[in-house]
Design an enzyme around this catalytic site. Structure first.
Site, mmCIF file in Angstrom:
data_model
loop_
_atom_site.group_PDB
_atom_site.id
_atom_site.type_symbol
_atom_site.label_atom_id
_atom_site.label_comp_id
_atom_site.label_asym_id
_atom_site.label_seq_id
_atom_site.Cartn_x
_atom_site.Cartn_y
_atom_site.Cartn_z
ATOM 1 N N HIS A 30 0.825 -1.214 0.000
ATOM 2 C CA HIS A 30 0.000 0.000 0.000
ATOM 3 C C HIS A 30 0.866 1.276 0.000
ATOM 4 C CE1 HIS A 30 -3.009 -3.034 0.902
ATOM 5 N NE2 HIS A 30 -2.268 -3.400 1.922
ATOM 6 N N GLU A 68 -1.947 0.706 8.083
ATOM 7 C CA GLU A 68 -1.114 -0.423 7.660
ATOM 8 C C GLU A 68 0.069 0.038 6.812
ATOM 9 O OE1 GLU A 68 -2.992 -3.329 5.130
ATOM 10 O OE2 GLU A 68 -1.047 -4.266 4.736
ATOM 11 N N HIS A 123 2.852 -6.892 4.913
ATOM 12 C CA HIS A 123 1.492 -6.413 5.153
ATOM 13 C C HIS A 123 1.092 -6.661 6.603
ATOM 14 C CE1 HIS A 123 -0.004 -5.729 0.936
ATOM 15 N NE2 HIS A 123 1.096 -6.429 0.684
ATOM 16 N N GLU A 201 1.661 -11.482 6.313
ATOM 17 C CA GLU A 201 0.619 -10.720 7.020
ATOM 18 C C GLU A 201 1.037 -10.770 8.488
ATOM 19 O OE1 GLU A 201 -1.829 -8.964 5.815
ATOM 20 O OE2 GLU A 201 -2.193 -9.726 3.792
HETATM 21 ZN ZN ZN Z 1 -2.089 -5.118 3.096
#
Ligand code: ZN
Length: 237
Positions: A30, A68, A123, A201
């Site tokens: 992102h 995030e 992430h 993650e």
């Molecule tokens: Zn993400």
């Protein structure tokens, strides 16, 4: 002359490290300004095999608003510092958190062009508030797309799961199944990879316990050490 001596010391420290001659691409998922530019990030891009996805997405956030994208960049920078100290050449797909994108296609291309020995997308999940923990995502075998990198990516994923778990003491996410290592066919970054590639993650930002950890710089550094250890295990074992 002092600076010359210092520069030589830095070069000597890098040379002879266990990861000398290896290239690692870290991809902080992102970007901070994605949310303000839906027109740019919602553009559909081809991720192979006739599948199209959004160029990029805004990512998750904790209940108190810690984004995030910021988390991902902090962890990536810290992991990069550790891996460089071990002698690796490290390439980041973005260096600030006030930009837009780049698209997932470009992120994959950066790793492919660098001929990375390992590529890790970083992430933090926006999972169910009742679910805690981390998971690693590896590509499924897709003929003509991931058939060449499927096996080494699985090995990278397994070693990352072990090293990350040991360093962070975070639980394997129970809400996704797969025992902390999940295979997915739909992630553009993995579909387009020509080098061993995984997603981490790191934890679940929507869970109150994990969110407190994500908001702690000290714990974020521990997460970075876990990711660096996973890469190091893959490249040296
Ligand atoms: Zn993400």
């Amino acid at each position: 002359m002092a600076w010359l001596v210092a520069a030589a010391a830095v070069a000597a420290a890098a040379a002879g490290g266990p990861l000398e001659g290896r290239t690692v691409v870290l991809d902080p998922g992102h970007n901070g300004a994605n949310g303000a530019h839906p027109d740019r990030i919602n553009r559909q891009v081809h991720v192979g095999g006739g599948m199209y996805k959004a160029c990029n997405t805004t990512g998750a956030a904790t209940a108190s608003g810690y984004a995030e994208s910021r988390f991902n960049l902090f962890v990536a920078r810290e992991a990069a510092r550790i891996l460089r100290r071990d002698g690796a050449r490290v390439v980041l797909t973005r260096r600030t958190d006030h930009g837009v994108g780049p698209c997932i296609t470009r992120r994959a291309r950066i790793a492919n062009r660098a001929e990375a020995d390992a590529a890790v997308s970083i992430h933090a999940d926006g999972g169910p508030p009742g679910g805690r923990g981390f998971h690693v995502i590896r590509p499924t075998r897709i003929e003509g797309l991931t058939d060449d990198i499927h096996a080494p990516s699985r090995r990278l994923g397994r070693l990352m799961r072990g090293a990350y778990e040991e360093r962070t003491r975070l639980p394997r996410a129970s809400y996704v199944g797969g025992d902390g290592l999940v295979a997915r066919a739909d992630l553009g970054g993995l579909r387009l990879a020509d080098v061993p590639a995984i997603f981490v993650e790191a934890l679940n930002l929507r869970n109150a316990v994990d969110a407190r950890r994500a908001e702690s710089p000290r714990f974020r550094r521990r997460i970075a050490r876990g990711i660096a250890a996973g890469v190091r295990d893959f490249l040296t074992r």
